[in-house]
Motif scaffolding. Sequence first.
Motif, PDB file in Angstrom:
ATOM      1  N   VAL A   1       2.510   4.294   9.397  1.00  0.00           N
ATOM      2  CA  VAL A   1       1.458   5.233   9.001  1.00  0.00           C
ATOM      3  C   VAL A   1       0.971   4.790   7.623  1.00  0.00           C
ATOM      4  N   ASP A   2      -0.314   4.483   7.559  1.00  0.00           N
ATOM      5  CA  ASP A   2      -0.885   3.913   6.334  1.00  0.00           C
ATOM      6  C   ASP A   2      -1.571   5.004   5.499  1.00  0.00           C
ATOM      7  N   GLY A   3      -0.853   5.467   4.489  1.00  0.00           N
ATOM      8  CA  GLY A   3      -1.431   6.435   3.556  1.00  0.00           C
ATOM      9  C   GLY A   3      -1.433   5.868   2.151  1.00  0.00           C
ATOM     10  N   LEU A   4      -1.730   4.571   2.081  1.00  0.00           N
ATOM     11  CA  LEU A   4      -1.667   3.887   0.783  1.00  0.00           C
ATOM     12  C   LEU A   4      -2.874   4.266  -0.082  1.00  0.00           C
ATOM     13  N   LEU A   5      -4.061   4.090   0.468  1.00  0.00           N
ATOM     14  CA  LEU A   5      -5.278   4.408  -0.286  1.00  0.00           C
ATOM     15  C   LEU A   5      -6.269   5.095   0.642  1.00  0.00           C
ATOM     16  N   GLY A   6      -6.922   6.087   0.120  1.00  0.00           N
ATOM     17  CA  GLY A   6      -7.956   6.766   0.905  1.00  0.00           C
ATOM     18  C   GLY A   6      -9.306   6.546   0.261  1.00  0.00           C
TER      19      GLY A   6
ATOM     20  N   ASP B   1      -7.264   8.662   7.060  1.00  0.00           N
ATOM     21  CA  ASP B   1      -8.598   8.779   6.492  1.00  0.00           C
ATOM     22  C   ASP B   1      -9.423   7.498   6.593  1.00  0.00           C
ATOM     23  N   ILE B   2      -8.826   6.375   6.165  1.00  0.00           N
ATOM     24  CA  ILE B   2      -9.555   5.102   6.204  1.00  0.00           C
ATOM     25  C   ILE B   2      -8.502   3.996   6.096  1.00  0.00           C
ATOM     26  N   PRO B   3      -8.697   2.858   6.744  1.00  0.00           N
ATOM     27  CA  PRO B   3      -7.728   1.772   6.555  1.00  0.00           C
ATOM     28  C   PRO B   3      -7.676   1.406   5.062  1.00  0.00           C
ATOM     29  N   SER B   4      -6.504   1.374   4.504  1.00  0.00           N
ATOM     30  CA  SER B   4      -6.382   1.126   3.059  1.00  0.00           C
ATOM     31  C   SER B   4      -6.964  -0.228   2.700  1.00  0.00           C
ATOM     32  N   GLY B   5      -7.758  -0.225   1.641  1.00  0.00           N
ATOM     33  CA  GLY B   5      -8.402  -1.464   1.183  1.00  0.00           C
ATOM     34  C   GLY B   5      -9.860  -1.550   1.606  1.00  0.00           C
TER      35      GLY B   5
HETATM   36  K   LIG Z   1      -5.308   5.005   4.225  1.00  0.00           K
END
Ligand SMILES: [K+]
Length: 522
Positions: free
Chosen positions: A136-141, A172-176
């Motif tokens: 689960v990618d919650g690194l950057l939104g 929300d959005i793929p991080s990066g």
């Molecule tokens: K993200």
Amino acid sequence: MEMYHAVPLPTPEEMTAWDQATIEDFGLRQEVLMENAGLGAHGVLEDSVGSVEGLSILVIAGSGNNGGDAFCVARHLANSGAQVLVLHTGKKKDYRGAAAANMRLAQKMGIQLGHLAKGRSLLEFVHDFGEPDVIVDGLLGTGFKGELREETQEWIEDINIFKSSAFILSLDIPSGLSGLTGEPAPVAVMADTTVTFEAAKIGLAMPSSAEFTGDIHVCGIGIPEFIKHSTPATCSMLTDGVLDLLPAPHPEMHKGDAGHVLILGGSIGLTGAPHLAALGAIRSGAGLVTIGCPAGLAQEVKGGNPDIMTLPLGKGTYWNEGMAQDLIPHLSRFSAILLGPGMGRDERTLGFLRALAELDLPKLVVDADALYWIAQAPELLEHLSTPMVLTPHPGEAARILGISAEDVQADRLHAAQDFAAQTGAVSILKGAGTIIALPDGRAYVSPFAISNLAVAGSGDVLGGLSTSLLARDMELEDAACLAVYWHGLAGGQLSEDFPVRGNTASDIANALPKALKETVDA
Ligand SMILES: [K+]
Ligand SMILES: NC(=O)C1=CN([C@@H]2O[C@H](COP(=O)(O)OP(=O)(O)OC[C@H]3O[C@@H](n4cnc5c(N)ncnc54)[C@H](O)[C@@H]3O)[C@@H](O)[C@H]2O)[C@@H](O)CC1
Ligand SMILES: Nc1ncnc2c1ncn2[C@@H]1O[C@H](COP(=O)(O)OP(=O)(O)O)[C@@H](O)[C@H]1O
């Protein structure tokens, strides 16, 4: 145009404003929004992979609110029986607000946490935890701007190592990925599914984002509709609701009710362009279609098609100033004009355009070589005082904006908005994910990215189609949106019949009427 023909595509800034208004003015707490986001994401994951019970799930939590969403999802995943490891990039003490609250709740539940600090690799943690089934990618939104910091870039590259072995869900959005342009900066997570909150951000609607997002699910988080309406997003995505704008045919109508389209174009070697535009107009239901061109080219432009009328102008095979005079007695017959397909770049053409611009003209669609001449002689635009739709491809837009086509493509939305502001006209920036921009800054994005439309003459068909809608008295904005959507639907139909391309622009025109078979009520 009513917004139900389109769904909002907020910029990251507009989304933040909706969040803030909901929290501060309306009084719904941020924890609630985050809880809705986390629960929604959990639901989307179970819809995608089935029950998560017993799965090993690596959750990456960045240091902002996207990380807060990640802590929240982690809690729901653990409740569903998944083995969860949350790697957080911020120090525990640095989390703020709802993100901090969700971090503490995850901690209270005994969820395993690891600090992915600067200088540490995600792979070290995987070594101990084991290969994940899901990441689960919650690194950057949407709070991320600019270029990725070096360590963040490395973490994203590490996540992508698992692309083929794990299911990747981006929050929300793929991080990066930029929420504004849909471009990676310079890398981004390659998700299988993206669950985006409340509304797809504008960047997610850009074709460049497709290779990163996987399927996109929009999950409401409770922003009240009145807030979205009182500060509407400047951009929206066209939906098939736009087809309701097409004037319904009447059993007792006569051809004059469906408008008379005049196409001014054609030059030596470029006689197909106005012909294809005429097909676009005929196939979208124009009552009458005439091509006005240098007299010496009239037969060639007509191409033996009895459905197309011609208006031979002057005597030779070139456009010149005098032809505008020849046109005057005929002008009142036409309901809309398409200007430019195959018009050519001979210097004398500019004389024709200058003289034409002084006349009292019906509504205009300006395309192709007419746009070339506008770039050479920008004052033409001021003299053409009739309502206009301009339909540049990226090269034509670039020439008028004084930038390169690459610049246009790197930020298509802003280029389209600048173009519309500069020209004062409803503008269609063509290409995958075509953008219809209005002089007031609003913009519509087409959902279609279809290689079957990428053939010579496809734009001419769109020009004829747009003009035929204007000829039926549609508003400029409505006609532009409907034309782009209809053209896209035709392309979609061709992609089924011609899966490896090979269709012609005439095929696109011919596919127009049938493309509406499924979608318009008889
Ligand atoms: K993200
Ligand atoms: N604001 C709200 O009320 C809500 C926000 N939500 C979530 O919050 C996200 C937005 O949260 P934030 O505004 O906190 O921002 P993000 O969490 O998207 O990103 C902010 C973090 O990114 C880091 N960052 C910024 N630029 C960077 C760069 N160039 N390289 C590396 N790291 C960088 C910063 O250190 C900061 O910690 C949304 O995408 C959504 O997931 C949801 O929880 C719904 C409610
Ligand atoms: N990959 C694509 N996806 C969707 N539409 C496309 C794609 N490539 C081209 N198009 C559409 O095809 C048309 C091409 O127009 P244009 O570039 O003017 O070509 P031409 O001058 O040869 O007709 C435009 O409507 C454009 O939006």
